[in-house]
Design a protein around this motif. Structure first.
Motif, PDB file in Angstrom:
ATOM      1  N   TYR A  24       0.795  -1.225   0.000  1.00  0.00           N
ATOM      2  CA  TYR A  24       0.000   0.000   0.000  1.00  0.00           C
ATOM      3  C   TYR A  24       0.828   1.276   0.000  1.00  0.00           C
ATOM      4  O   TYR A  24       0.267   2.381  -0.042  1.00  0.00           O
ATOM      5  CB  TYR A  24      -0.992   0.011   1.171  1.00  0.00           C
ATOM      6  N   ARG A  25       2.135   1.153   0.044  1.00  0.00           N
ATOM      7  CA  ARG A  25       2.971   2.344  -0.066  1.00  0.00           C
ATOM      8  C   ARG A  25       4.273   1.968  -0.749  1.00  0.00           C
ATOM      9  O   ARG A  25       4.610   0.798  -0.862  1.00  0.00           O
ATOM     10  CB  ARG A  25       3.246   2.961   1.297  1.00  0.00           C
ATOM     11  N   GLY A  26       5.019   2.958  -1.221  1.00  0.00           N
ATOM     12  CA  GLY A  26       6.296   2.692  -1.854  1.00  0.00           C
ATOM     13  C   GLY A  26       7.212   1.941  -0.916  1.00  0.00           C
ATOM     14  O   GLY A  26       7.113   2.060   0.309  1.00  0.00           O
ATOM     15  N   TYR A  31      12.396  -3.905   4.536  1.00  0.00           N
ATOM     16  CA  TYR A  31      11.509  -3.969   5.690  1.00  0.00           C
ATOM     17  C   TYR A  31      10.157  -3.338   5.383  1.00  0.00           C
ATOM     18  O   TYR A  31       9.111  -3.900   5.723  1.00  0.00           O
ATOM     19  CB  TYR A  31      12.170  -3.268   6.882  1.00  0.00           C
ATOM     20  N   THR A  32      10.169  -2.180   4.738  1.00  0.00           N
ATOM     21  CA  THR A  32       8.915  -1.543   4.342  1.00  0.00           C
ATOM     22  C   THR A  32       8.138  -2.440   3.393  1.00  0.00           C
ATOM     23  O   THR A  32       6.919  -2.613   3.525  1.00  0.00           O
ATOM     24  CB  THR A  32       9.178  -0.187   3.676  1.00  0.00           C
ATOM     25  N   GLU A  33       8.834  -3.038   2.438  1.00  0.00           N
ATOM     26  CA  GLU A  33       8.163  -3.919   1.470  1.00  0.00           C
ATOM     27  C   GLU A  33       7.536  -5.126   2.160  1.00  0.00           C
ATOM     28  O   GLU A  33       6.460  -5.591   1.771  1.00  0.00           O
ATOM     29  CB  GLU A  33       9.152  -4.382   0.409  1.00  0.00           C
ATOM     30  N   LYS A  34       8.149  -5.604   3.215  1.00  0.00           N
ATOM     31  CA  LYS A  34       7.615  -6.746   3.950  1.00  0.00           C
ATOM     32  C   LYS A  34       6.408  -6.363   4.796  1.00  0.00           C
ATOM     33  O   LYS A  34       5.401  -7.093   4.829  1.00  0.00           O
ATOM     34  CB  LYS A  34       8.704  -7.330   4.850  1.00  0.00           C
ATOM     35  N   MET A  35       6.480  -5.233   5.490  1.00  0.00           N
ATOM     36  CA  MET A  35       5.498  -4.908   6.510  1.00  0.00           C
ATOM     37  C   MET A  35       4.300  -4.109   5.993  1.00  0.00           C
ATOM     38  O   MET A  35       3.184  -4.257   6.514  1.00  0.00           O
ATOM     39  CB  MET A  35       6.162  -4.115   7.638  1.00  0.00           C
ATOM     40  N   CYS A  36       4.503  -3.254   5.014  1.00  0.00           N
ATOM     41  CA  CYS A  36       3.450  -2.325   4.592  1.00  0.00           C
ATOM     42  C   CYS A  36       2.561  -2.947   3.519  1.00  0.00           C
ATOM     43  O   CYS A  36       2.492  -2.484   2.370  1.00  0.00           O
ATOM     44  CB  CYS A  36       4.056  -1.012   4.115  1.00  0.00           C
ATOM     45  N   ARG A  37       1.887  -3.998   3.926  1.00  0.00           N
ATOM     46  CA  ARG A  37       0.984  -4.718   3.043  1.00  0.00           C
ATOM     47  C   ARG A  37      -0.353  -4.908   3.739  1.00  0.00           C
ATOM     48  O   ARG A  37      -0.452  -4.834   4.968  1.00  0.00           O
ATOM     49  CB  ARG A  37       1.577  -6.067   2.639  1.00  0.00           C
ATOM     50  N   VAL A  81      -4.532  -4.766   8.024  1.00  0.00           N
ATOM     51  CA  VAL A  81      -3.392  -3.906   7.707  1.00  0.00           C
ATOM     52  C   VAL A  81      -2.151  -4.314   8.502  1.00  0.00           C
ATOM     53  O   VAL A  81      -2.218  -4.531   9.718  1.00  0.00           O
ATOM     54  CB  VAL A  81      -3.722  -2.434   8.022  1.00  0.00           C
ATOM     55  N   GLY A  82      -1.018  -4.383   7.816  1.00  0.00           N
ATOM     56  CA  GLY A  82       0.276  -4.518   8.469  1.00  0.00           C
ATOM     57  C   GLY A  82       0.972  -3.168   8.511  1.00  0.00           C
ATOM     58  O   GLY A  82       0.675  -2.281   7.708  1.00  0.00           O
ATOM     59  N   TYR A  83       1.910  -3.026   9.425  1.00  0.00           N
ATOM     60  CA  TYR A  83       2.629  -1.751   9.566  1.00  0.00           C
ATOM     61  C   TYR A  83       3.995  -2.025  10.193  1.00  0.00           C
ATOM     62  O   TYR A  83       4.227  -3.067  10.814  1.00  0.00           O
ATOM     63  CB  TYR A  83       1.830  -0.769  10.416  1.00  0.00           C
ATOM     64  N   ARG A  84       4.904  -1.076  10.026  1.00  0.00           N
ATOM     65  CA  ARG A  84       6.241  -1.222  10.597  1.00  0.00           C
ATOM     66  C   ARG A  84       6.204  -0.999  12.109  1.00  0.00           C
ATOM     67  O   ARG A  84       5.400  -0.228  12.614  1.00  0.00           O
ATOM     68  CB  ARG A  84       7.204  -0.240   9.941  1.00  0.00           C
ATOM     69  N   PHE A  85       7.109  -1.679  12.809  1.00  0.00           N
ATOM     70  CA  PHE A  85       7.147  -1.618  14.262  1.00  0.00           C
ATOM     71  C   PHE A  85       8.133  -0.558  14.748  1.00  0.00           C
ATOM     72  O   PHE A  85       9.120  -0.233  14.066  1.00  0.00           O
ATOM     73  CB  PHE A  85       7.523  -2.978  14.843  1.00  0.00           C
TER      74      PHE A  85
END
Length: 259
Positions: A24-26, A31-37, A81-85
């Motif tokens: 859902y985001r660039g 880590y962003t590619e893994k979590m922001c889905r 929603v997933g998000y970074r920790f």
């Protein structure tokens, strides 16, 4: 006992399909590619369905995105929603992830049968904290051109932290039982013109770190600031960890009764 047995719950036998692992985001890093889905559960061929955007708990340091099965009883479109920790990024970045996911939902959910006038933000514990921060501190969603007061139907935090989140306080060397209220506290942003709120707590004697009393004060301050549409419910007999399941049923009933 007879009265309880007479309750008829909506059928779980619905024809849901899933669209999973949506970025859902660039993704400037792995880590962003893994979590922001996010994942979307929907029924094909439907329209004008309420939308529940679900943020998981885990203290902002753990947990994983998921779609609670109970939320699929009534045919709502549900987004997990997933998000970074905060172990890897700043708390501001974690909240911004949540905001970016809402932006994706508002831009894309109609193709899954969702109704943009019926978007509910909900989450348990850390997820409830994110819901309240997005709804009350308007700067996070304003970055994406979103006004939560107009574009979110209801904010639904389950047992959410409303003082500064303990994960942030730990970063500052502040103990779990030492409360602080700053720009990372939903309480700091209480106002009367926010979106409607359905606030749910576990049993006051079983909750984590006085979370019931924390939310009771939150509700009082919202009302003193002029908020006219706040519902506050306590789930007797359920602690912080297991209160989410009955809270799901409360949310579904609230949606069914909403105009």
């Amino acid at each position: 006992m007879l009265a309880a047995m007479a309750i008829v719950l909506p059928s779980m036998a619905r024809n849901y399909k899933y669209d999973k692992e949506i970025l859902y985001r660039g993704a400037p890093d792995a880590y962003t590619e893994k979590m922001c889905r996010l994942d979307v559960a929907y029924e094909e061929g439907t329209q004008d369905r309420p939308v529940i955007v679900w943020f998981h708990g885990g203290g902002l340091t753990g947990g994983w995105r998921h779609i609670p099965e109970t939320l699929l009883r009534d045919g709502a479109v549900v987004v997990g929603v997933g998000y970074r920790f905060v172990t890897e990024v700043s708390l501001s970045e974690t909240i911004d992830d949540a905001a970016a996911s809402v932006d994706w939902v508002l831009k894309n959910i109609e193709k899954y049968g969702g109704d943009l006038s019926k978007v509910y933000l909900a989450g348990h514990s850390a997820g409830g904290y994110l819901v309240s921060m997005l709804g009350l501190n308007k700067e996070y969603l304003a970055k994406y051109g979103i006004d939560p007061d107009r574009q979110i139907k209801t904010l639904v935090p389950y047992s959410g932290q409303v003082i500064t989140h303990f994960a942030q306080r730990q970063k500052q060397g502040i103990a779990n039982l030492t409360p602080t209220i700053d720009r990372f506290a939903p309480l700091y942003f209480v106002r009367g013109d926010a979106a409607p709120m359905l606030i749910i707590s576990g049993d006051r004697e079983l909750e984590l770190f006085g979370r019931y009393e924390e939310n009771a004060y939150f509700v009082r301050m919202l009302r003193l600031n002029g908020h006219k549409n706040v519902t506050f419910l306590e789930v007797d007999g359920f602690d912080h960890g297991d209160m989410a399941e009955p809270a799901h049923l409360i949310l579904l009933k609230y949606i069914r009764n909403s105009k």
